[in-house]
Design an enzyme around this catalytic site. Sequence first.
Site, PDB file in Angstrom:
ATOM      1  N   PRO A  94       0.816  -1.219   0.000  1.00 38.02           N
ATOM      2  CA  PRO A  94       0.000   0.000   0.000  1.00 38.02           C
ATOM      3  C   PRO A  94       0.851   1.271   0.000  1.00 38.02           C
ATOM      4  O   PRO A  94       0.339   2.347  -0.297  1.00 38.02           O
ATOM      5  CB  PRO A  94      -0.841  -0.108   1.277  1.00 38.02           C
ATOM      6  CG  PRO A  94      -0.435  -1.347   1.977  1.00 38.02           C
ATOM      7  CD  PRO A  94       0.565  -2.085   1.157  1.00 38.02           C
ATOM      8  N   GLU A 122       2.064  -7.031   8.572  1.00 40.84           N
ATOM      9  CA  GLU A 122       2.085  -5.580   8.740  1.00 40.84           C
ATOM     10  C   GLU A 122       3.124  -4.925   7.846  1.00 40.84           C
ATOM     11  O   GLU A 122       3.188  -3.718   7.742  1.00 40.84           O
ATOM     12  CB  GLU A 122       2.334  -5.221  10.203  1.00 40.84           C
ATOM     13  CG  GLU A 122       1.055  -5.113  11.009  1.00 40.84           C
ATOM     14  CD  GLU A 122       0.188  -6.371  10.932  1.00 40.84           C
ATOM     15  OE1 GLU A 122       0.746  -7.480  11.072  1.00 40.84           O
ATOM     16  OE2 GLU A 122      -1.012  -6.246  10.713  1.00 40.84           O
ATOM     17  N   ARG A 160      -3.506  -8.352 -20.765  1.00 40.84           N
ATOM     18  CA  ARG A 160      -4.448  -8.001 -21.840  1.00 40.84           C
ATOM     19  C   ARG A 160      -3.908  -6.921 -22.765  1.00 40.84           C
ATOM     20  O   ARG A 160      -4.448  -6.701 -23.846  1.00 40.84           O
ATOM     21  CB  ARG A 160      -5.826  -7.648 -21.288  1.00 40.84           C
ATOM     22  CG  ARG A 160      -5.853  -6.515 -20.308  1.00 40.84           C
ATOM     23  CD  ARG A 160      -7.196  -6.438 -19.619  1.00 40.84           C
ATOM     24  NE  ARG A 160      -8.292  -6.271 -20.576  1.00 40.84           N
ATOM     25  CZ  ARG A 160      -8.481  -5.195 -21.325  1.00 40.84           C
ATOM     26  NH1 ARG A 160      -7.637  -4.185 -21.238  1.00 40.84           N
ATOM     27  NH2 ARG A 160      -9.490  -5.123 -22.160  1.00 40.84           N
ATOM     28  N   ASP A 175     -10.898   0.734 -24.664  1.00 42.02           N
ATOM     29  CA  ASP A 175     -11.151   0.545 -23.241  1.00 42.02           C
ATOM     30  C   ASP A 175     -11.396   1.829 -22.480  1.00 42.02           C
ATOM     31  O   ASP A 175     -10.850   2.873 -22.811  1.00 42.02           O
ATOM     32  CB  ASP A 175      -9.912  -0.066 -22.553  1.00 42.02           C
ATOM     33  CG  ASP A 175      -9.820  -1.547 -22.764  1.00 42.02           C
ATOM     34  OD1 ASP A 175     -10.805  -2.150 -23.188  1.00 42.02           O
ATOM     35  OD2 ASP A 175      -8.737  -2.091 -22.480  1.00 42.02           O
TER      36      ASP A 175
HETATM   37 CL1  6GU Z   1      -0.296  -3.879  -3.330  1.00 47.57          CL
HETATM   38  N1  6GU Z   1      -1.024  -4.494  -0.868  1.00 47.57           N
HETATM   39  C1  6GU Z   1      -1.799  -4.350   0.220  1.00 47.57           C
HETATM   40  N2  6GU Z   1      -1.567  -5.107   1.287  1.00 47.57           N
HETATM   41  N3  6GU Z   1      -2.799  -3.482   0.285  1.00 47.57           N
HETATM   42  C2  6GU Z   1      -3.021  -2.745  -0.791  1.00 47.57           C
HETATM   43  C3  6GU Z   1      -2.263  -2.835  -1.950  1.00 47.57           C
HETATM   44  C4  6GU Z   1      -1.242  -3.734  -1.955  1.00 47.57           C
HETATM   45  N4  6GU Z   1      -2.731  -1.961  -2.858  1.00 47.57           N
HETATM   46  C5  6GU Z   1      -3.743  -1.356  -2.260  1.00 47.57           C
HETATM   47  N5  6GU Z   1      -3.922  -1.811  -1.014  1.00 47.57           N
END
Ligand code: 6GU
Length: 236
Positions: A94, A122, A160, A175
């Site tokens: 994230p 974590e 794709r 798209d």
């Molecule tokens: Cl790549 N990993 C995690 N754990 N949460 C996320 C993410 C990735 N992308 C958005 N939220």
Amino acid sequence: MRIDILTIFPEYFNEVFDFGIIRRAREAGIVEIAVTDIRDFAHDKHRKTDDRPFGGGEGMVMKPEPIFLAVEHLLGTAEKDEYPEDAKVILLTPQGRKLDQPLVKELADKEERLVIICGRYEGVDERVSEALVTDEISIGDYVLSGGEPAAVVLADALIRLLPEALGNEASAERDTFSEGIFDFPNYTQPREFRGMEVPEVLLGGNHAEIEAWRREKALEKTRRVRKDLIDKGADE
Ligand code: 6GU
């Protein structure tokens, strides 16, 4: 393109790549996907892939060694600045750059070899980002319990766009997002369904008129639902 996915849950990927466009692309040799179990590279007594964070705090952190060994195994012990065929080593987290269609397109156009590490728990020991990873990618501003779903999303979006994966090249260009706005609304049989009619213009066969209607509908909905995309388009 070859995509290696590193995970502590290899079974997660057992069937997700066995359908539709991705399956066809694999069978046609357009993409090769291989899943590696990080635990196979955990050589301590308990084959631990995670441990408690230095400095204290909740949760567990993925240990660096099994991830380094797995990537080095796949890339032949190369240093980060000398990866073979310029392989990208992507950490899904994230805390990464947010995935969007231009980034997908860039990776699909440029890269031959991707190693994708699925973060878990974590977090991942920072030395993985420092010395092993070339790109950190997130799939959006929300939290997943691990990178595995993100790896499926990234692989699908990439595959794709590979030449010949779609069969019908025109559909990738048409798209949603390839022009920075939504796709237009589609209708098929029957002409009337539960009192809802297919828009008259689509039945007439006037291609210029249909084109104009589709563009207007696509713009209208983009404006309503994702005004940020319109504003972004205006900047460019
Ligand atoms: Cl790549 N990993 C995690 N754990 N949460 C996320 C993410 C990735 N992308 C958005 N939220």
